[in-house]
Design a protein around this motif. Sequence first.
Motif: not given
Lengths: 291, 414
Positions: B35-40, B57-75
């Motif tokens: 989980k990455i918090g984005v405050i802007a 960026a998160a969508d692209e990483i997730n579409a390519a399978g995430g990081v070691d099977g873990r999804k990136i979630e932007i909050i």
Amino acid sequence: MRAFQILIDGFAISALYALGATGFTLIFGVSGVLNLSHGAIMVAAAVAAWAAASILGVGTYAGALIGVGVALLTAFATYFAVVKPIQDSRRIPNEEKEIFVLTGTLLWGIMIQELIAYFFTNNAKTVLPIVEGVVDILGVRTPSNEIFTAIVCCLVIGLLWLLVNRTRTGKAVLAASMNPRGVTLLGLELTNIYIVVWAIYGILAGIAGVLLGMFLGVSSYSVGPLTASAFSIVVLGGLGSVSGSLIAAFVVGYLETLTAYLVSPAYRTIPALLLLVFVMYIRPQGLLGRR
Amino acid sequence: MNKALSGALRGAFGAAAAGALLAASGAAFAADPIKIGVIAEAQAIAGASIPQAAQLAADEINAAGGVDGRKIEIIGYDNHSSSADSVRAFQRAVNEDKVNAVIASYISEVVLALEPWAARLKTPFVTPGAASNEISKSVHADYEKNKYTFHGYLTSAALALSVCDGAKDLLVDKLHMKTAVIMSEDAAWTKPLDIGYEECLPKIGLKVLDHIRFSPDTTDFTPIFNKIEGSKPDVIITGISHVGVQPTVQWKNQQVPVPMFGISSQATNETFAKDTNQAAEGVLYQGVSGPGVAVTPKSVPFAENFKKKFGNYPSYAGYTAYDEVYYLADAVKRAGSTDADKLVDALEKTDWEGTIGRVQFYGKDDPFTHSIKYGKGLITGLMLQWQDGKQIAVWPKEVAKAEIKFPSFIKLSN
């Protein structure tokens, strides 16, 4: 050279202040309402004019008209949705209504401000000037738009004077500001007079907002400062006195311009505020206030 | 078939389908998301691109399978450009939403307010757009405490260098300019910027005639331009971010005959042309990337995808925020964990080719600890100019698409 520069720049900004404050003081004079959503209505007009011209591409003139139209609608919305319900309410004691109107219009202004920031970002917008280019006046390179602004402000204020002093409707408005009960005894509906006053106010605030958008640009952040500047001009001139507001607008406009040129642009608003405090001490009713 | 039976069958099929879907997504993303918090500043021109780019960026990483099977979630959290709101958002992100890292803000005051919270809550924190030198100086001064903060954008000192490097080639060597006036808004990030300008401008051959700092609340710039014109400089060197539209429009309306060159954050966003009714024409500004500029092979595809998705090209902070999600993901992969201290170690070893160049961080012993390295082969920045309603790269020559040109009211003295 610098003196001319101050004279010319100060005139344009003062005329704009005068136009903005006139409607504000008129509403107070006639109906006793201090409309703290004033700045929001001006910004709404400028942003609407910008959006119509830049996003919808309707052209400069149509954009400006749309801006004034939006201000008129917002002024009516302020009256019918915020001010009138409070004035008509039986559950709010009469002596507390003023404070309710102050709070109500303040919150209404913040709502408009947040809506503008949400839909159009809080960055500044500028309305495309109706006249472009520069003119040389006494060696000062003056944008034509600045002259246009000053002329339109003076014309509109002149028209307002004619309306109030030379037409039947205007005379009824004037009478209502002097003695509301007397007007009702003459068989005039007070609500109708209020609607006329709010319409005049909406158009004045709209023109002032669009001109400000062309001259300096506005953002949702301008809402507070614009209300504050109209408020201090009106208090300085004497609450409810249109001619007092006109004089005060020029005093504040020139004082700010002098400070910006001769001291520093960073301290622009400070002397005018100090003057306001000083006047409150020695003449609480303002320069031309009755009371 | 009677109605009841058909309903039951449909229900059964539905449940099976849902089960299959769950199983499928479960297979793709086995573990908890990162989980990455984005405050802007979602309502400001420069800030609005930050959450959008991070999500892209998160969508692209997730579409390519995430990081070691873990999804990136932007909050995402909107901070309304306020430090107080940002601190509350940071606390909520860490304590309630359990984020592993935070990307926040383009405003130095906000980032300086968040830095102690990154230390207290031990959460890795990267800024995509603030510039103040103090951000990385604090990390250097108390490394153990402040090591969680990373400065993912150039420091004001580096920005000043970048502007001076560009000015030397474009203004001094080509146009033979000799004098300048510095015009900057009064804010935390411009203090070191102005010191940098004062130092490097004379070195490249531009004499500083005057230095005007003005309040970010200024609406009427007439007296400022008037004063600048009075000292007859060849160029105005800018340091503006909170303001941008108003000085630019008034510069054009008043036909101030002196070009503007320097940092103008709002000008980095494509919507600037509309907001100023094309008054931006001729404005020269420093950027880390720009539309159509292939700083690296990743720059152009990112800008185009961003435009396709959000309707406009990103602001400067969009490029950096996009890169930050990628190198945070890369750091998690290298650390093999989202543990804060391990993540900090991994981030320090970052060597990532992003959209703005090659990202590496200065180490513990450098005065700008955890700030991105400035220099050839890393990140140099570039100069762009608004020409015919478009942002065109004009420096350095490797990426330049056109010569600089000015609107007719500009009078070049040489």
